[in-house]
Design a protein around this motif. Structure first.
Motif, PDB file in Angstrom:
ATOM      1  N   HIS A 179       4.759   0.916  -3.671  1.00  0.00           N
ATOM      2  CA  HIS A 179       2.654   1.241  -3.502  1.00  0.00           C
ATOM      3  C   HIS A 179       2.738  -0.231  -3.071  1.00  0.00           C
ATOM      4  O   HIS A 179       3.605  -1.321  -3.043  1.00  0.00           O
ATOM      5  CB  HIS A 179       2.484   0.844  -5.009  1.00  0.00           C
ATOM      6  CG  HIS A 179       1.193   0.384  -4.754  1.00  0.00           C
ATOM      7  ND1 HIS A 179       0.443   1.627  -4.880  1.00  0.00           N
ATOM      8  CD2 HIS A 179       0.306  -0.726  -4.736  1.00  0.00           C
ATOM      9  CE1 HIS A 179      -1.187   1.186  -4.535  1.00  0.00           C
ATOM     10  NE2 HIS A 179      -1.186  -0.054  -5.190  1.00  0.00           N
ATOM     11  N   THR A 180       2.606   0.060  -2.044  1.00  0.00           N
ATOM     12  CA  THR A 180       2.211  -1.641  -0.932  1.00  0.00           C
ATOM     13  C   THR A 180       0.869  -1.860  -0.825  1.00  0.00           C
ATOM     14  O   THR A 180      -0.332  -0.774  -0.349  1.00  0.00           O
ATOM     15  CB  THR A 180       3.179  -1.656   0.743  1.00  0.00           C
ATOM     16  OG1 THR A 180       3.705  -0.481   0.404  1.00  0.00           O
ATOM     17  CG2 THR A 180       2.452  -2.171   1.219  1.00  0.00           C
ATOM     18  N   LYS A 240      -6.166  -3.374   1.077  1.00  0.00           N
ATOM     19  CA  LYS A 240      -5.545  -1.410   1.277  1.00  0.00           C
ATOM     20  C   LYS A 240      -4.447  -1.553   1.069  1.00  0.00           C
ATOM     21  O   LYS A 240      -3.789  -2.184   1.552  1.00  0.00           O
ATOM     22  CB  LYS A 240      -5.708  -2.009   3.570  1.00  0.00           C
ATOM     23  CG  LYS A 240      -6.154  -2.631   4.053  1.00  0.00           C
ATOM     24  CD  LYS A 240      -7.915  -2.070   4.007  1.00  0.00           C
ATOM     25  CE  LYS A 240      -9.041  -2.392   4.604  1.00  0.00           C
ATOM     26  NZ  LYS A 240      -9.468  -3.457   4.657  1.00  0.00           N
ATOM     27  N   ASP A 241      -4.206  -0.382   0.718  1.00  0.00           N
ATOM     28  CA  ASP A 241      -2.507   0.241   0.011  1.00  0.00           C
ATOM     29  C   ASP A 241      -2.383   0.899   0.760  1.00  0.00           C
ATOM     30  O   ASP A 241      -3.164   2.165   1.103  1.00  0.00           O
ATOM     31  CB  ASP A 241      -3.515   0.317  -1.426  1.00  0.00           C
ATOM     32  CG  ASP A 241      -4.207  -0.634  -1.942  1.00  0.00           C
ATOM     33  OD1 ASP A 241      -3.537  -1.996  -2.371  1.00  0.00           O
ATOM     34  OD2 ASP A 241      -5.010  -1.027  -3.269  1.00  0.00           O
ATOM     35  N   LYS A 258      -6.057  -0.135   7.358  1.00  0.00           N
ATOM     36  CA  LYS A 258      -4.995   0.323   6.598  1.00  0.00           C
ATOM     37  C   LYS A 258      -3.333   1.721   6.957  1.00  0.00           C
ATOM     38  O   LYS A 258      -2.579   1.520   6.759  1.00  0.00           O
ATOM     39  CB  LYS A 258      -5.607   2.048   6.442  1.00  0.00           C
ATOM     40  CG  LYS A 258      -6.771   1.584   5.200  1.00  0.00           C
ATOM     41  CD  LYS A 258      -6.966   3.042   4.892  1.00  0.00           C
ATOM     42  CE  LYS A 258      -8.081   3.523   3.915  1.00  0.00           C
ATOM     43  NZ  LYS A 258      -9.478   4.285   3.629  1.00  0.00           N
ATOM     44  N   ALA A 259      -3.452   1.067   8.299  1.00  0.00           N
ATOM     45  CA  ALA A 259      -2.316   1.054   9.107  1.00  0.00           C
ATOM     46  C   ALA A 259      -1.623   0.889   9.373  1.00  0.00           C
ATOM     47  O   ALA A 259       0.165   1.124   9.389  1.00  0.00           O
ATOM     48  CB  ALA A 259      -2.833   1.817  10.999  1.00  0.00           C
ATOM     49  N   ALA A 264       2.653  11.079   0.864  1.00  0.00           N
ATOM     50  CA  ALA A 264       1.851   9.690   1.523  1.00  0.00           C
ATOM     51  C   ALA A 264       0.561   9.864   1.419  1.00  0.00           C
ATOM     52  O   ALA A 264      -0.090  10.392   1.840  1.00  0.00           O
ATOM     53  CB  ALA A 264       2.094   9.574   3.009  1.00  0.00           C
ATOM     54  N   SER A 265      -0.123   8.152   0.569  1.00  0.00           N
ATOM     55  CA  SER A 265      -1.441   8.144   0.645  1.00  0.00           C
ATOM     56  C   SER A 265      -1.483   6.435   0.868  1.00  0.00           C
ATOM     57  O   SER A 265      -1.158   5.690   0.836  1.00  0.00           O
ATOM     58  CB  SER A 265      -1.572   8.655  -1.127  1.00  0.00           C
ATOM     59  OG  SER A 265      -1.386   8.092  -1.919  1.00  0.00           O
ATOM     60  N   THR A 266      -3.468   6.524   1.379  1.00  0.00           N
ATOM     61  CA  THR A 266      -4.004   4.914   1.830  1.00  0.00           C
ATOM     62  C   THR A 266      -5.224   5.314   0.969  1.00  0.00           C
ATOM     63  O   THR A 266      -5.393   6.509   0.739  1.00  0.00           O
ATOM     64  CB  THR A 266      -3.717   5.202   3.151  1.00  0.00           C
ATOM     65  OG1 THR A 266      -5.116   6.215   3.914  1.00  0.00           O
ATOM     66  CG2 THR A 266      -2.484   4.713   3.821  1.00  0.00           C
ATOM     67  N   SER A 267      -5.529   3.896   0.846  1.00  0.00           N
ATOM     68  CA  SER A 267      -7.058   3.642  -0.298  1.00  0.00           C
ATOM     69  C   SER A 267      -7.686   1.937   0.245  1.00  0.00           C
ATOM     70  O   SER A 267      -6.519   1.651   1.220  1.00  0.00           O
ATOM     71  CB  SER A 267      -6.130   3.971  -1.369  1.00  0.00           C
ATOM     72  OG  SER A 267      -5.734   3.022  -2.387  1.00  0.00           O
TER      73      SER A 267
END
Length: 155
Positions: free
Chosen positions: A55-56, A113-114, A64-65, A92-95
């Motif tokens: 988790h970054t 941004k995660d 987000k990129a 993979a997911s982003t939020s």
């Protein structure tokens, strides 16, 4: 300078009055506040002996990129730290989160941004090794330094 740096500068300017901030401020303190901008932080959760969940979270000044890029590099770093050569991203997911704060009619964004990655780490002989991403190639010639220090910025 990121939102945290702007907030620190604004706060310290009010604290020290109208005179130039740098004339009175401790450079170390100011530097510490400025370093907060554009930072990145990664947590790792082991799922099995060759699987991890990364988790970054990066500062809101980053995209987000860029969060996904930092997470991918951290996947390579964690792969090497754990004694593996290659890795596959299985999920993979982003939020993003947004936490605006208004100070003296200036709007500061303290969101983030995660990116979250589920990573399968592989060595020669493991099924899927030939299709996996080489961790050292991902990190480039400075891979040893990155494995030692990690990535703490999205810049």
């Amino acid at each position: 300078m990121g939102a945290a740096g702007h907030l620190a500068f604004t706060y310290l300017s009010h604290f020290f009055g109208e005179k130039p901030l740098l004339k009175y401020a401790n450079y170390t303190l100011l530097s510490a506040f400025l370093v907060l901008s554009a930072c990145a932080e990664t947590s790792v959760t082991p799922l099995s002996n060759n699987q991890i969940l990364l988790h970054t979270s990066v500062d809101s000044d980053c995209s987000k990129a860029r969060a996904a890029s930092v997470a991918s590099q951290m996947a390579a770093i964690e792969t090497l730290r754990r004694g593996f050569e290659r890795y596959l991203i299985q999920n993979a997911s982003t939020s993003s989160s947004y936490a605006p704060i208004l100070i003296d009619w200036n709007l500061y964004d303290f969101g983030s941004k995660d990116a979250e990655l589920q990573v399968l780490m592989l060595n020669p002989g493991d099924r899927g090794f030939n299709k996996a991403v080489d961790a050292k190639t991902t990190l480039g010639p400075e891979w040893k330094t990155l494995v030692e220090k990690g990535i703490n910025s999205c810049l």
